[in-house]
Scaffold this motif. Structure first.
Motif, PDB file in Angstrom:
ATOM      1  N   LEU A  57       8.840   2.948  -4.480  1.00  0.00           N
ATOM      2  CA  LEU A  57      10.226   2.370  -5.393  1.00  0.00           C
ATOM      3  C   LEU A  57      10.232   2.489  -6.652  1.00  0.00           C
ATOM      4  O   LEU A  57      11.138   2.606  -7.393  1.00  0.00           O
ATOM      5  CB  LEU A  57      10.124   0.860  -4.682  1.00  0.00           C
ATOM      6  CG  LEU A  57      10.589   0.634  -3.275  1.00  0.00           C
ATOM      7  CD1 LEU A  57      10.909  -0.776  -3.047  1.00  0.00           C
ATOM      8  CD2 LEU A  57      11.893   1.427  -2.984  1.00  0.00           C
ATOM      9  N   ALA A  58       8.751   2.310  -7.317  1.00  0.00           N
ATOM     10  CA  ALA A  58       8.727   2.360  -8.802  1.00  0.00           C
ATOM     11  C   ALA A  58       9.175   3.667  -9.252  1.00  0.00           C
ATOM     12  O   ALA A  58       9.816   4.024 -10.445  1.00  0.00           O
ATOM     13  CB  ALA A  58       7.304   1.939  -9.216  1.00  0.00           C
ATOM     14  N   ALA A  59       8.684   4.821  -8.469  1.00  0.00           N
ATOM     15  CA  ALA A  59       8.871   6.193  -8.792  1.00  0.00           C
ATOM     16  C   ALA A  59      10.605   6.580  -8.936  1.00  0.00           C
ATOM     17  O   ALA A  59      11.026   7.091  -9.682  1.00  0.00           O
ATOM     18  CB  ALA A  59       8.163   7.319  -8.150  1.00  0.00           C
ATOM     19  N   PHE A  60      10.953   6.007  -7.713  1.00  0.00           N
ATOM     20  CA  PHE A  60      12.552   6.119  -7.658  1.00  0.00           C
ATOM     21  C   PHE A  60      13.431   5.393  -8.775  1.00  0.00           C
ATOM     22  O   PHE A  60      14.187   5.869  -9.595  1.00  0.00           O
ATOM     23  CB  PHE A  60      13.103   5.378  -6.247  1.00  0.00           C
ATOM     24  CG  PHE A  60      14.329   5.461  -6.139  1.00  0.00           C
ATOM     25  CD1 PHE A  60      14.840   6.828  -5.835  1.00  0.00           C
ATOM     26  CD2 PHE A  60      15.226   4.480  -5.936  1.00  0.00           C
ATOM     27  CE1 PHE A  60      16.407   7.014  -5.275  1.00  0.00           C
ATOM     28  CE2 PHE A  60      16.678   4.536  -5.579  1.00  0.00           C
ATOM     29  CZ  PHE A  60      17.315   5.598  -5.146  1.00  0.00           C
ATOM     30  N   GLN A  61      12.689   4.429  -9.221  1.00  0.00           N
ATOM     31  CA  GLN A  61      13.414   3.360 -10.109  1.00  0.00           C
ATOM     32  C   GLN A  61      13.132   4.066 -11.625  1.00  0.00           C
ATOM     33  O   GLN A  61      13.964   3.972 -12.413  1.00  0.00           O
ATOM     34  CB  GLN A  61      12.740   2.121 -10.204  1.00  0.00           C
ATOM     35  CG  GLN A  61      13.413   0.944 -11.097  1.00  0.00           C
ATOM     36  CD  GLN A  61      12.568  -0.328 -11.192  1.00  0.00           C
ATOM     37  OE1 GLN A  61      11.450  -0.418 -11.383  1.00  0.00           O
ATOM     38  NE2 GLN A  61      13.360  -1.348 -11.045  1.00  0.00           N
ATOM     39  N   ALA A  62      12.044   4.803 -11.811  1.00  0.00           N
ATOM     40  CA  ALA A  62      11.672   5.390 -12.846  1.00  0.00           C
ATOM     41  C   ALA A  62      12.985   6.567 -13.382  1.00  0.00           C
ATOM     42  O   ALA A  62      13.050   6.718 -14.436  1.00  0.00           O
ATOM     43  CB  ALA A  62      10.552   5.909 -13.142  1.00  0.00           C
ATOM     44  N   GLY A  63      13.476   6.990 -12.351  1.00  0.00           N
ATOM     45  CA  GLY A  63      14.215   8.173 -12.775  1.00  0.00           C
ATOM     46  C   GLY A  63      15.686   7.820 -12.781  1.00  0.00           C
ATOM     47  O   GLY A  63      16.665   8.491 -12.914  1.00  0.00           O
ATOM     48  N   ARG A  64      16.007   6.309 -12.549  1.00  0.00           N
ATOM     49  CA  ARG A  64      17.278   5.876 -12.428  1.00  0.00           C
ATOM     50  C   ARG A  64      17.237   4.521 -13.178  1.00  0.00           C
ATOM     51  O   ARG A  64      17.171   3.375 -12.541  1.00  0.00           O
ATOM     52  CB  ARG A  64      17.959   5.863 -10.961  1.00  0.00           C
ATOM     53  CG  ARG A  64      17.690   7.050 -10.244  1.00  0.00           C
ATOM     54  CD  ARG A  64      17.705   6.665  -8.838  1.00  0.00           C
ATOM     55  NE  ARG A  64      17.908   8.025  -7.947  1.00  0.00           N
ATOM     56  CZ  ARG A  64      17.002   8.814  -7.626  1.00  0.00           C
ATOM     57  NH1 ARG A  64      15.661   8.642  -8.281  1.00  0.00           N
ATOM     58  NH2 ARG A  64      17.060  10.002  -7.189  1.00  0.00           N
ATOM     59  N   PRO A  65      17.379   4.516 -14.453  1.00  0.00           N
ATOM     60  CA  PRO A  65      17.346   3.355 -15.302  1.00  0.00           C
ATOM     61  C   PRO A  65      18.406   2.458 -14.752  1.00  0.00           C
ATOM     62  O   PRO A  65      19.567   2.711 -14.500  1.00  0.00           O
ATOM     63  CB  PRO A  65      17.767   3.560 -16.674  1.00  0.00           C
ATOM     64  CG  PRO A  65      17.203   5.077 -16.942  1.00  0.00           C
ATOM     65  CD  PRO A  65      17.428   5.750 -15.263  1.00  0.00           C
ATOM     66  N   VAL A  89       0.874  -1.126  -0.025  1.00  0.00           N
ATOM     67  CA  VAL A  89       0.147   0.171  -0.044  1.00  0.00           C
ATOM     68  C   VAL A  89       0.795   1.256   0.055  1.00  0.00           C
ATOM     69  O   VAL A  89       0.465   2.220  -0.302  1.00  0.00           O
ATOM     70  CB  VAL A  89      -1.019   0.057   1.275  1.00  0.00           C
ATOM     71  CG1 VAL A  89      -1.839  -1.200   1.215  1.00  0.00           C
ATOM     72  CG2 VAL A  89      -0.248   0.182   2.555  1.00  0.00           C
ATOM     73  N   TRP A  90       1.991   1.079   0.221  1.00  0.00           N
ATOM     74  CA  TRP A  90       3.099   2.303   0.366  1.00  0.00           C
ATOM     75  C   TRP A  90       4.395   2.250  -0.419  1.00  0.00           C
ATOM     76  O   TRP A  90       4.607   3.191  -1.230  1.00  0.00           O
ATOM     77  CB  TRP A  90       3.226   2.900   2.002  1.00  0.00           C
ATOM     78  CG  TRP A  90       3.792   4.057   2.205  1.00  0.00           C
ATOM     79  CD1 TRP A  90       2.903   5.220   2.576  1.00  0.00           C
ATOM     80  CD2 TRP A  90       5.008   4.723   2.187  1.00  0.00           C
ATOM     81  NE1 TRP A  90       3.623   6.308   2.823  1.00  0.00           N
ATOM     82  CE2 TRP A  90       4.863   5.845   2.569  1.00  0.00           C
ATOM     83  CE3 TRP A  90       6.267   3.946   1.962  1.00  0.00           C
ATOM     84  CZ2 TRP A  90       6.073   6.699   2.647  1.00  0.00           C
ATOM     85  CZ3 TRP A  90       7.457   4.917   2.109  1.00  0.00           C
ATOM     86  CH2 TRP A  90       7.177   6.079   2.479  1.00  0.00           C
ATOM     87  N   LEU A  91       4.990   1.455  -0.055  1.00  0.00           N
ATOM     88  CA  LEU A  91       6.389   1.466  -0.562  1.00  0.00           C
ATOM     89  C   LEU A  91       6.486   1.112  -1.875  1.00  0.00           C
ATOM     90  O   LEU A  91       7.309   1.591  -2.636  1.00  0.00           O
ATOM     91  CB  LEU A  91       7.330   0.433   0.371  1.00  0.00           C
ATOM     92  CG  LEU A  91       8.875   0.270   0.167  1.00  0.00           C
ATOM     93  CD1 LEU A  91       9.391   1.656   0.233  1.00  0.00           C
ATOM     94  CD2 LEU A  91       9.392  -0.761   0.674  1.00  0.00           C
ATOM     95  N   ALA A  92       5.770   0.045  -2.410  1.00  0.00           N
ATOM     96  CA  ALA A  92       6.009  -0.378  -3.948  1.00  0.00           C
ATOM     97  C   ALA A  92       6.065   0.976  -4.874  1.00  0.00           C
ATOM     98  O   ALA A  92       6.665   0.746  -5.754  1.00  0.00           O
ATOM     99  CB  ALA A  92       4.947  -1.398  -4.429  1.00  0.00           C
ATOM    100  N   ALA A  93       4.940   1.692  -4.630  1.00  0.00           N
ATOM    101  CA  ALA A  93       4.606   2.772  -5.659  1.00  0.00           C
ATOM    102  C   ALA A  93       5.916   3.746  -5.716  1.00  0.00           C
ATOM    103  O   ALA A  93       6.325   4.378  -6.552  1.00  0.00           O
ATOM    104  CB  ALA A  93       3.493   3.519  -5.217  1.00  0.00           C
TER     105      ALA A  93
END
Length: 266
Positions: free
Chosen positions: A113-121, A107-111
């Motif tokens: 981490l996805a946003a963090f990953q999106a800016g760092r291929p 409910v909190w962390l996955a979204a």
């Protein structure tokens, strides 16, 4: 085999003095006094039992003994630097090993981490099975835990220390007043729960299924409250525990962990 004790600081001073052939310029490079350089050189000569420098009319020069050891010494310092760089590879790594409660991840962390990953291929995540996973055994970078404070670990609070009493709007009247307990729920005294869950995730699922009411960390219930799947019966109220991101100090100092902490707390 027992290794010989190496006076590394004195050897570093010797290297600088040999390059400059001047205690004064070596002192400037090392940000110490010329007297301190002289003391280190004398101590090294005493340790080795040889004379490393001699003073001549032209200035300072290396003795044959000093010159003989200089190239291997500098090669050794280069190997030291390579060793340090190899040990620091993890600081710039794009692989994160993270332990988190399943329900909090959902409910909190996955979204985030996805946003963090999106800016760092290139970033990779390895998700450990539980928040109580041992840091050393699982080679964790960090973990999320529902706790009062990080204790002996380094940490930062990810969510407010708030709790809320919730139920599903469509729950049957005969089950709506039934309580669902879980370790740490802190139900009112005298309550006899109809369900005893193993963790807040099971309690949340039970409430969403209309099986009763419970007290949850606000962070777990916020999304369901916002979209109407849950309603607040009491609170939010101050709580003792919150979700913290924690790690031992060596992991906490890693550049990659600092970047993640900065992102999650922005």
């Amino acid at each position: 085999m027992k290794r010989t004790h190496l006076p590394l600081n004195a050897l570093r001073v010797f290297d600088a003095a040999a390059r400059h052939l001047s205690f004064t310029r070596a002192a400037d490079e090392l940000a110490v006094t010329p007297a301190a350089v002289g003391q280190q050189i004398r101590a090294l000569e005493d340790h080795l039992g040889v004379v490393l420098f001699r003073r001549t009319s032209k200035g300072l020069e290396l003795t044959p003994e000093g010159a003989a050891g200089l190239d291997p010494l500098r090669e050794g310092f280069l190997r030291f630097e390579e060793s340090v760089q190899a040990m620091q590879v993890g600081q710039s790594s794009d692989r994160y090993t993270i332990a988190s409660p399943r329900e909090f991840y959902s409910v909190w962390l996955a979204a985030r981490l996805a946003a963090f990953q999106a800016g760092r291929p290139g970033i990779q995540y390895i998700l450990a099975p539980g928040e109580e996973t041992d840091f050393t055994e699982a080679n964790l970078d960090c973990a999320v835990r529902l706790i009062d404070a990080p204790g002996d670990l380094e940490g930062v609070r990810l969510t407010p220390a708030k709790r809320v009493t919730v139920a599903a709007p469509g729950a049957r009247p005969e089950t709506r007043d039934a309580w669902i307990d879980w370790p740490g729920a802190a139900l009112p005294e005298g309550i006899s729960p109809s369900i005893r869950a193993a963790n807040p995730g099971q309690a949340l699922s039970s409430v969403l299924a209309g099986m009763g009411r419970t007290i949850l960390p606000l962070a777990l219930a916020e999304a369901a409250l916002a979209d109407g799947r849950l309603e607040a019966l009491a609170g939010p109220q101050d709580a003792r525990r919150a979700y913290w991101l924690v790690a031992p100090l060596p992991q906490w100092r890693q550049q990659k962990v600092r970047a993640l902490v900065e992102f999650l707390t922005a």
